[in-house]
Write a protein that holds these residues in place. Structure first.
Motif, mmCIF file in Angstrom:
data_model
loop_
_atom_site.group_PDB
_atom_site.id
_atom_site.type_symbol
_atom_site.label_atom_id
_atom_site.label_comp_id
_atom_site.label_asym_id
_atom_site.label_seq_id
_atom_site.Cartn_x
_atom_site.Cartn_y
_atom_site.Cartn_z
ATOM 1 N N GLY A 153 24.454 46.037 68.278
ATOM 2 C CA GLY A 153 23.887 47.206 68.036
ATOM 3 C C GLY A 153 24.271 47.867 69.284
ATOM 4 N N ARG A 154 24.180 48.226 70.303
ATOM 5 C CA ARG A 154 24.176 48.886 71.526
ATOM 6 C C ARG A 154 25.421 49.586 71.356
ATOM 7 N N TRP A 155 26.472 48.523 71.640
ATOM 8 C CA TRP A 155 28.203 49.047 71.023
ATOM 9 C C TRP A 155 28.028 50.085 69.989
ATOM 10 N N ALA A 156 27.734 49.246 69.011
ATOM 11 C CA ALA A 156 27.305 50.795 67.446
ATOM 12 C C ALA A 156 27.157 51.586 67.940
ATOM 13 N N ARG A 157 26.368 51.899 68.495
ATOM 14 C CA ARG A 157 25.472 52.880 68.697
ATOM 15 C C ARG A 157 26.046 54.042 69.055
ATOM 16 N N ASN A 158 26.524 52.890 70.333
ATOM 17 C CA ASN A 158 27.174 54.157 71.620
ATOM 18 C C ASN A 158 28.299 54.386 71.031
ATOM 19 N N THR A 159 29.580 53.846 70.903
ATOM 20 C CA THR A 159 30.560 54.036 69.607
ATOM 21 C C THR A 159 30.358 54.700 68.828
ATOM 22 N N VAL A 160 29.858 54.886 67.553
ATOM 23 C CA VAL A 160 29.489 55.462 66.550
ATOM 24 C C VAL A 160 29.242 57.112 67.586
ATOM 25 N N GLY A 161 27.988 56.780 67.909
ATOM 26 C CA GLY A 161 26.926 58.638 68.889
ATOM 27 C C GLY A 161 28.256 59.225 69.520
ATOM 28 N N SER A 162 28.610 58.457 70.251
ATOM 29 C CA SER A 162 30.178 59.069 71.309
ATOM 30 C C SER A 162 31.394 60.346 70.236
ATOM 31 N N VAL A 163 31.269 59.265 69.552
ATOM 32 C CA VAL A 163 32.351 59.783 68.202
ATOM 33 C C VAL A 163 31.743 60.927 67.654
ATOM 34 N N LEU A 164 30.632 61.694 66.892
ATOM 35 C CA LEU A 164 30.022 61.878 66.153
ATOM 36 C C LEU A 164 29.928 62.991 67.590
ATOM 37 N N LEU A 165 29.098 62.970 68.395
ATOM 38 C CA LEU A 165 29.284 63.742 69.456
ATOM 39 C C LEU A 165 30.105 64.634 69.224
ATOM 40 N N GLY A 166 31.667 63.972 69.655
ATOM 41 C CA GLY A 166 33.168 64.379 69.964
ATOM 42 C C GLY A 166 33.303 65.826 69.215
ATOM 43 N N LEU A 167 32.464 65.752 67.802
ATOM 44 C CA LEU A 167 33.242 66.703 67.204
ATOM 45 C C LEU A 167 32.058 68.350 66.868
ATOM 46 N N PRO A 168 32.991 69.543 67.360
ATOM 47 C CA PRO A 168 32.144 70.464 67.547
ATOM 48 C C PRO A 168 30.783 70.850 66.474
ATOM 49 N N PRO A 169 30.796 70.559 65.523
ATOM 50 C CA PRO A 169 29.711 71.280 64.394
ATOM 51 C C PRO A 169 28.699 70.229 64.838
ATOM 52 N N VAL A 170 29.448 68.901 64.390
ATOM 53 C CA VAL A 170 27.878 67.560 65.385
ATOM 54 C C VAL A 170 26.942 68.201 66.295
ATOM 55 N N ALA A 171 28.097 67.754 67.611
ATOM 56 C CA ALA A 171 27.443 68.344 69.053
ATOM 57 C C ALA A 171 26.694 70.218 68.686
ATOM 58 N N ARG A 172 27.255 70.686 68.000
ATOM 59 C CA ARG A 172 26.135 71.655 68.504
ATOM 60 C C ARG A 172 24.520 72.400 66.876
ATOM 61 N N ARG A 173 25.258 71.543 66.238
ATOM 62 C CA ARG A 173 23.226 71.197 65.361
ATOM 63 C C ARG A 173 22.332 70.304 66.693
ATOM 64 N N ALA A 174 22.963 69.043 67.386
ATOM 65 C CA ALA A 174 22.151 68.435 67.795
ATOM 66 C C ALA A 174 21.803 68.719 69.456
#
Length: 457
Positions: free
Chosen positions: A345-366
């Motif tokens: 679960g932690r691996w999935a959290r870290n992997t998905v989270g880092s990919v999503l926050l690599g997307l500028p719109p997602v990063a700006r929202r967060a």
């Protein structure tokens, strides 16, 4: 004793509110049950939007040097939030203890004329169409309006009969203010493992705050915290205890997610933790309360002074209740991510989270939500700190506590509630900015005179 506005609770929320009202010429009395002040505190982070609001009160520049700047947040191993891209004069999280924020706000409030009464423990209140009566044991006081900023165990909220629905999201959280012989390299060190997490942050005076949780040891809030317990959890999470030597404060508490259904009942309002509480993840508690106060203060002042548009006080609930709900969701998501138990679960959290926050719109929202910079109200977005003629900034112009009309056109009127400032560059547009730094209206400069009565009378 009678006062126009009574505020119950002299934490950051109550102090900002009192300072704003006093500056606006409103008689305000702040009642606090404590007899003195304390340098022990839970809150330690001031986000960008809060710094902007403090800038609009002339306080940010004196507060920023007292702390440490965090420009990038490392949440869970590989998840990063870059705050340097925030569209703000303050693209960082300021780590500074709550008591420094309170000191600055209290000095401003007293200088503006607010009265602070300490050792006043509220026991109940009642209201009618004309005023609110406050009970302090055998003594009573009256006020035209009352604001409860008296925390999670709010006597004001209880006296109104308001429920506080929600749940405990985290129990047996440990707090410690400690000395470290080998401080972490990151200003804000945060990490999690399957059964524990720990965060280390500097106060800037040689002391560090450790916030820790251990799934293996879930005990009641009154169970003493020991230095060995803090050392063990910190070492398990970070691989080191950073040379922890001594503590000046140790505490244990539980964290709830709760929100009152209404922030207003008649002449009585709730703000800060009296209205909403949530997990400490994201460090948004004190910040959300200060933003509640900034939203309510000018509306109360306009009402007391007799020029508020009809229904203005009702917009406090309409604007701030959804924000409180948003903070509950975002901080709750962060704390639940931190509590993921399995390695998969932690691996999935870290992997998905880092990919999503690599997307500028997602990063700006967060980053916008966590910092508050990305939060606005329906029809009233956050105002950018515009450059004005003569080298002034918009948030400097807001220090009078008035609406600011940014226009190159000559305009006279509403002098007691409106400051007119020329933009550095004229594009034929006018912008009306509310005292809390949100845009009330923007459009062709020629239309401003016809539009202003809708907002200022």
């Amino acid at each position: 004793m009678h006062t126009t506005v009574a505020i119950i609770g002299a934490g950051p929320t109550g102090l900002l509110l009192a300072g704003d009202l006093a500056q606006a010429g409103v008689q305000v009395t702040l009642y606090e049950r404590r007899t003195g002040t304390s340098n022990l505190t839970r809150a330690f982070g001031v986000h960008a939007r809060t710094l902007e609001l403090l800038d609009a009160r002339g306080l940010a520049d004196q507060l920023v040097p007292t702390g440490a700047r965090v420009e990038r947040l490392r949440l869970f191993d590989r998840i990063r939030l870059d705050l340097t891209r925030l569209p703000s004069r303050f693209p960082f999280l300021l780590i500074t203890p709550q008591y420094r924020v309170e000191q600055a706000l209290e000095e401003r409030a007293v200088k503006a004329g607010a009265t602070i009464v300490r050792g006043a423990r509220l026991t109940g209140l009642r209201q009618d169409d004309a005023r609110v009566t406050l009970d302090f044991g055998d003594d009573t006081a009256t006020a035209d309006y009352v604001v409860g900023t008296d925390g999670v165990h709010s006597v004001v909220r209880s006296a109104l009969g308001l429920p506080f629905p929600g749940q405990a999201v985290l129990t047996s959280i440990m707090l410690a203010d400690v000395r470290l012989e080998q401080p972490p390299e990151d200003v804000l060190a945060v990490n999690t493992v399957g059964d524990a997490f720990a965060m280390v942050a500097p106060f800037g005076d040689g002391w560090f705050r450790i916030f820790a949780w251990d799934r293996r040891r879930q005990v009641t809030d009154d169970t003493p915290v020991t230095l060995d317990e803090i050392r063990e959890v910190t070492r398990r999470v970070h691989g080191t205890d950073f040379g922890l030597t001594e503590a000046r404060w140790l505490s244990r508490f539980h964290s709830d997610e709760r929100q009152a259904p209404s922030y207003r009942v008649g002449r009585v309002f709730l703000a800060g933790d009296a209205a909403h509480v949530h997990s400490p993840a994201g460090g948004q508690g004190m910040n959300t309360g200060l933003q509640d106060a900034a939203n309510l203060s000018w509306k109360l002042a306009a009402t007391v002074r007799g020029w508020a548009p009809q229904g203005l006080l009702d917009t406090y609930q309409a604007e701030r209740h959804p924000v409180g709900k948003l903070v509950l969701r975002s901080s709750g998501m962060l704390i639940r991510m931190a509590m993921v138990r399995s390695a998969a679960g932690r691996w999935a959290r870290n992997t998905v989270g880092s990919v999503l926050l690599g997307l500028p719109p997602v990063a700006r929202r967060a980053t916008g939500v966590i910092s508050g910079v990305g939060i606005g109200y329906p029809g009233a977005p956050r105002a950018a700190d515009l450059a004005l003629r003569g080298g002034e900034r918009l948030y400097e112009a807001l220090r009078e506590g008035k609406h600011v009309l940014v226009t190159a056109a000559t305009f006279e009127g509403y002098a007691d509630r409106l400051h007119v400032a020329a933009p550095e560059r004229d594009n034929g547009e006018a912008i009306l900015v509310r005292p809390d730094g949100y845009v009330a209206w923007r459009g062709p400069a020629a239309q401003a005179e016809a539009v202003l009565p809708r907002f200022l009378s």
